[in-house]
Design a protein around this motif. Structure first.
Motif, PDB file in Angstrom:
ATOM      1  N   LEU A 138       0.838  -1.199   0.000  1.00 58.37           N
ATOM      2  CA  LEU A 138       0.000   0.000   0.000  1.00 58.37           C
ATOM      3  C   LEU A 138       0.871   1.246   0.000  1.00 58.37           C
ATOM      4  O   LEU A 138       0.569   2.220  -0.691  1.00 58.37           O
ATOM      5  CB  LEU A 138      -0.915   0.010   1.224  1.00 58.37           C
ATOM      6  CG  LEU A 138      -1.846  -1.193   1.393  1.00 58.37           C
ATOM      7  CD1 LEU A 138      -2.766  -0.981   2.584  1.00 58.37           C
ATOM      8  CD2 LEU A 138      -2.666  -1.423   0.130  1.00 58.37           C
ATOM      9  N   LYS A 139       1.943   1.213   0.792  1.00 54.19           N
ATOM     10  CA  LYS A 139       2.865   2.351   0.821  1.00 54.19           C
ATOM     11  C   LYS A 139       4.073   2.009  -0.036  1.00 54.19           C
ATOM     12  O   LYS A 139       3.926   1.650  -1.190  1.00 54.19           O
ATOM     13  CB  LYS A 139       3.237   2.669   2.266  1.00 54.19           C
ATOM     14  CG  LYS A 139       2.031   3.128   3.095  1.00 54.19           C
ATOM     15  CD  LYS A 139       2.418   3.499   4.510  1.00 54.19           C
ATOM     16  CE  LYS A 139       1.203   3.974   5.291  1.00 54.19           C
ATOM     17  NZ  LYS A 139       1.555   4.345   6.695  1.00 54.19           N
ATOM     18  N   ASP A 140       5.247   2.138   0.509  1.00 55.07           N
ATOM     19  CA  ASP A 140       6.451   1.884  -0.272  1.00 55.07           C
ATOM     20  C   ASP A 140       7.139   0.610   0.223  1.00 55.07           C
ATOM     21  O   ASP A 140       6.724   0.006   1.194  1.00 55.07           O
ATOM     22  CB  ASP A 140       7.421   3.071  -0.175  1.00 55.07           C
ATOM     23  CG  ASP A 140       6.813   4.337  -0.777  1.00 55.07           C
ATOM     24  OD1 ASP A 140       6.135   4.211  -1.808  1.00 55.07           O
ATOM     25  OD2 ASP A 140       7.010   5.421  -0.206  1.00 55.07           O
ATOM     26  N   HIS A 141       8.201   0.241  -0.444  1.00 55.63           N
ATOM     27  CA  HIS A 141       8.994  -0.893   0.003  1.00 55.63           C
ATOM     28  C   HIS A 141      10.461  -0.502  -0.041  1.00 55.63           C
ATOM     29  O   HIS A 141      10.900   0.270  -0.880  1.00 55.63           O
ATOM     30  CB  HIS A 141       8.755  -2.132  -0.870  1.00 55.63           C
ATOM     31  CG  HIS A 141       9.138  -1.955  -2.310  1.00 55.63           C
ATOM     32  ND1 HIS A 141      10.433  -2.083  -2.753  1.00 55.63           N
ATOM     33  CD2 HIS A 141       8.396  -1.648  -3.401  1.00 55.63           C
ATOM     34  CE1 HIS A 141      10.472  -1.876  -4.065  1.00 55.63           C
ATOM     35  NE2 HIS A 141       9.255  -1.606  -4.489  1.00 55.63           N
ATOM     36  N   GLY A 142      11.212  -1.030   0.922  1.00 53.78           N
ATOM     37  CA  GLY A 142      12.650  -0.779   0.940  1.00 53.78           C
ATOM     38  C   GLY A 142      13.378  -1.809   0.105  1.00 53.78           C
ATOM     39  O   GLY A 142      12.779  -2.581  -0.651  1.00 53.78           O
ATOM     40  N   ASP A 143      14.681  -1.826   0.253  1.00 57.79           N
ATOM     41  CA  ASP A 143      15.515  -2.772  -0.498  1.00 57.79           C
ATOM     42  C   ASP A 143      15.896  -3.991   0.333  1.00 57.79           C
ATOM     43  O   ASP A 143      16.700  -4.813  -0.099  1.00 57.79           O
ATOM     44  CB  ASP A 143      16.795  -2.068  -0.978  1.00 57.79           C
ATOM     45  CG  ASP A 143      16.487  -0.961  -1.966  1.00 57.79           C
ATOM     46  OD1 ASP A 143      15.519  -1.119  -2.740  1.00 57.79           O
ATOM     47  OD2 ASP A 143      17.200   0.060  -1.964  1.00 57.79           O
ATOM     48  N   TYR A 144      15.298  -4.110   1.548  1.00 51.50           N
ATOM     49  CA  TYR A 144      15.689  -5.197   2.441  1.00 51.50           C
ATOM     50  C   TYR A 144      15.404  -6.564   1.839  1.00 51.50           C
ATOM     51  O   TYR A 144      16.104  -7.524   2.093  1.00 51.50           O
ATOM     52  CB  TYR A 144      14.960  -5.062   3.778  1.00 51.50           C
ATOM     53  CG  TYR A 144      15.150  -3.727   4.441  1.00 51.50           C
ATOM     54  CD1 TYR A 144      16.371  -3.384   5.012  1.00 51.50           C
ATOM     55  CD2 TYR A 144      14.125  -2.788   4.486  1.00 51.50           C
ATOM     56  CE1 TYR A 144      16.569  -2.158   5.623  1.00 51.50           C
ATOM     57  CE2 TYR A 144      14.304  -1.557   5.101  1.00 51.50           C
ATOM     58  CZ  TYR A 144      15.524  -1.247   5.659  1.00 51.50           C
ATOM     59  OH  TYR A 144      15.712  -0.034   6.250  1.00 51.50           O
ATOM     60  N   HIS A 145      14.331  -6.666   1.068  1.00 47.61           N
ATOM     61  CA  HIS A 145      13.920  -7.957   0.529  1.00 47.61           C
ATOM     62  C   HIS A 145      14.046  -8.005  -0.995  1.00 47.61           C
ATOM     63  O   HIS A 145      13.324  -8.747  -1.657  1.00 47.61           O
ATOM     64  CB  HIS A 145      12.468  -8.243   0.934  1.00 47.61           C
ATOM     65  CG  HIS A 145      12.241  -8.195   2.419  1.00 47.61           C
ATOM     66  ND1 HIS A 145      12.796  -9.111   3.290  1.00 47.61           N
ATOM     67  CD2 HIS A 145      11.536  -7.340   3.183  1.00 47.61           C
ATOM     68  CE1 HIS A 145      12.432  -8.813   4.525  1.00 47.61           C
ATOM     69  NE2 HIS A 145      11.675  -7.750   4.499  1.00 47.61           N
ATOM     70  N   ALA A 146      14.986  -7.236  -1.530  1.00 47.22           N
ATOM     71  CA  ALA A 146      15.146  -7.185  -2.988  1.00 47.22           C
ATOM     72  C   ALA A 146      15.497  -8.552  -3.562  1.00 47.22           C
ATOM     73  O   ALA A 146      15.171  -8.844  -4.725  1.00 47.22           O
ATOM     74  CB  ALA A 146      16.229  -6.160  -3.355  1.00 47.22           C
ATOM     75  N   HIS A 147      16.118  -9.423  -2.760  1.00 45.19           N
ATOM     76  CA  HIS A 147      16.521 -10.738  -3.261  1.00 45.19           C
ATOM     77  C   HIS A 147      15.324 -11.585  -3.677  1.00 45.19           C
ATOM     78  O   HIS A 147      15.468 -12.531  -4.461  1.00 45.19           O
ATOM     79  CB  HIS A 147      17.312 -11.480  -2.187  1.00 45.19           C
ATOM     80  CG  HIS A 147      16.502 -11.779  -0.960  1.00 45.19           C
ATOM     81  ND1 HIS A 147      16.263 -10.841   0.023  1.00 45.19           N
ATOM     82  CD2 HIS A 147      15.859 -12.906  -0.555  1.00 45.19           C
ATOM     83  CE1 HIS A 147      15.523 -11.384   0.978  1.00 45.19           C
ATOM     84  NE2 HIS A 147      15.266 -12.625   0.658  1.00 45.19           N
ATOM     85  N   ILE A 148      14.130 -11.252  -3.191  1.00 44.04           N
ATOM     86  CA  ILE A 148      12.949 -12.046  -3.514  1.00 44.04           C
ATOM     87  C   ILE A 148      12.598 -11.911  -4.998  1.00 44.04           C
ATOM     88  O   ILE A 148      11.952 -12.781  -5.588  1.00 44.04           O
ATOM     89  CB  ILE A 148      11.762 -11.635  -2.618  1.00 44.04           C
ATOM     90  CG1 ILE A 148      10.684 -12.722  -2.611  1.00 44.04           C
ATOM     91  CG2 ILE A 148      11.150 -10.324  -3.060  1.00 44.04           C
ATOM     92  CD1 ILE A 148      11.082 -13.978  -1.880  1.00 44.04           C
ATOM     93  N   ARG A 149      13.042 -10.809  -5.626  1.00 41.47           N
ATOM     94  CA  ARG A 149      12.774 -10.621  -7.063  1.00 41.47           C
ATOM     95  C   ARG A 149      13.456 -11.702  -7.898  1.00 41.47           C
ATOM     96  O   ARG A 149      13.003 -12.029  -8.997  1.00 41.47           O
ATOM     97  CB  ARG A 149      13.260  -9.240  -7.514  1.00 41.47           C
ATOM     98  CG  ARG A 149      12.548  -8.072  -6.854  1.00 41.47           C
ATOM     99  CD  ARG A 149      13.082  -6.766  -7.415  1.00 41.47           C
ATOM    100  NE  ARG A 149      12.627  -5.602  -6.681  1.00 41.47           N
ATOM    101  CZ  ARG A 149      11.474  -4.962  -6.889  1.00 41.47           C
ATOM    102  NH1 ARG A 149      10.676  -5.396  -7.843  1.00 41.47           N
ATOM    103  NH2 ARG A 149      11.155  -3.905  -6.191  1.00 41.47           N
ATOM    104  N   GLU A 150      14.560 -12.247  -7.367  1.00 40.41           N
ATOM    105  CA  GLU A 150      15.279 -13.286  -8.099  1.00 40.41           C
ATOM    106  C   GLU A 150      14.435 -14.544  -8.257  1.00 40.41           C
ATOM    107  O   GLU A 150      14.713 -15.371  -9.129  1.00 40.41           O
ATOM    108  CB  GLU A 150      16.592 -13.611  -7.383  1.00 40.41           C
ATOM    109  CG  GLU A 150      17.552 -12.433  -7.293  1.00 40.41           C
ATOM    110  CD  GLU A 150      18.773 -12.745  -6.468  1.00 40.41           C
ATOM    111  OE1 GLU A 150      18.898 -13.911  -6.023  1.00 40.41           O
ATOM    112  OE2 GLU A 150      19.609 -11.840  -6.269  1.00 40.41           O
TER     113      GLU A 150
END
Length: 385
Positions: free
Chosen positions: A46-58
């Protein structure tokens, strides 16, 4: 049975934001431990997302932010509707009060399968009794195919206060990675600034967002009471609070006013939580309200005894006299007494910590958690067919 020639069904998870937090980590753990090829996943914030879980995009997980503004922002409902129409998910899984209205948007967008999860009550309705939100939950209840709660206390609340049918409410305990979170194998690592750790230090630790509901000021108050006492064992005490939030400055100010800043370390958000837990001797959760704490499970997996407040799902995790001690919320004197017991009787902490890890391994594995969610998704899909 899913046809392997077809694209797996898509589950869209709707969350307030994707940050460092228990619910967010639980979502990532769920996605990474689901059997490959059974479901695809996307996350709508709903709001924003940080880069903490960027690895999930893989793993092929799309992460979409609706950029909801604080307060009323009716435009984000339109953005959510358009996003769901574009993604065309087979199932939408909303979480907590902020995501609840997403059930109506999902229904309007033509999503047939809808699940709602309750992980903790909202800050503006800690006891789940506000009439406005109760009416909202009752109004949207017919749209929800199944409810999932992380604790038995939340399940009882949905059934008794909001009228949810018991057969449509499942409790799935949180899981924890007992390989990543393991007991230390030797002397504690030297963490924090120079002079913080000593050879005989007894480190009291806590992890969590530093807002009012987590009540870290109670822990700081208890710590200051202990180091002000004449007992020689209390001179070993050190305090470590990992996390950031609006109350961090207040906690630091309390420590500075007492001349105890050098005996505490409040570094803000960190990504090396597992290593920092292994530097602790006791974990303390001073929350005024709680769903089912992932940080308690991580501490237990690390082999730590736990002092926690007797609220929410904490009594389901911490067994007094066996794995830890429960105290009333906002009671720094009783919290200090519980901490003092572990500081003065180190063998008690060793026993309780070992039992805590055994409990986590037996009842809170990540594969078991993922299988339980998978069973609910499959049951809803089968019923729809």
């Amino acid at each position: 049975m899913h046809d392997p020639t077809e694209q797996p069904p898509l589950v869209v998870h709707v969350v307030s934001q994707l940050d460092l937090g228990g619910m967010e980590n639980g979502l990532i753990n769920l996605i990474t431990h689901m059997p490959a090829g059974r479901y695809r996943h996307a996350i709508v914030c709903l709001k924003d997302h940080g880069d903490y879980h960027a690895h999930i995009r893989e793993r092929g997980v799309e992460i979409i932010s609706l950029h909801k503004r604080d307060g009323k922002d009716l435009g984000h409902y339109l953005r959510m509707y358009r996003t769901l129409r574009k993604l065309q998910p087979d199932l939408v899984h909303t979480r907590n009060l902020p995501g609840l209205k997403g059930q109506l948007v999902a229904a309007l967008a033509g999503v047939k399968l809808r699940v709602h999860g309750e992980h903790a009550r909202d800050l503006c309705d800690l006891h789940g009794t506000r009439r406005r939100y109760r009416l909202l939950r009752r109004a949207l209840r017919p749209l929800i195919g199944h409810f999932i709660t992380v604790s038995a206390e939340l399940r009882r609340w949905l059934i008794e206060h909001d009228g949810a049918e018991p057969e449509r409410v499942s409790q799935i305990p949180n899981g924890v990675d007992s390989v990543q979170f393991h007991p230390r194998l030797g002397p504690p690592a030297a963490v924090g600034p120079a002079g913080f750790m000593q050879d005989n230090a007894f480190v009291i630790g806590s992890v969590g967002r530093m807002d009012e509901v987590k009540s870290h000021v109670t822990l700081v108050d208890a710590f200051l009471r202990l180091i002000a006492s004449p007992h020689p064992a209390h001179q070993r005490l050190r305090l470590m609070i990992i996390g950031d939030g609006p109350m961090r400055a207040e906690c630091q100010a309390m420590l500075s006013r007492a001349g105890a800043a050098h005996r505490a370390w409040l570094p803000g958000e960190r990504t090396d939580i597992a290593q920092l837990l292994r530097a602790m001797d006791l974990f303390v959760l001073p929350s005024r309200a709680e769903g089912s704490s992932n940080t308690i499970l991580e501490a237990m997996a690390t082999g730590l005894p736990v002092v926690a407040t007797n609220v929410g799902g904490n009594p389901e995790l911490v067994h007094p006299g066996f794995t830890g001690i429960l105290v009333p919320p906002c009671s720094p004197d009783l919290m200090a007494a519980a901490i003092a017991d572990y500081c003065r009787i180190p063998e008690m902490g060793t026993r309780h910590g070992a039992r805590a890890r055994s409990q986590v391994i037996a009842h809170h594995s990540l594969p078991a958690m993922a299988r339980s969610y998978l069973a609910i998704y499959d049951a809803l899909a089968s019923a729809a067919r």
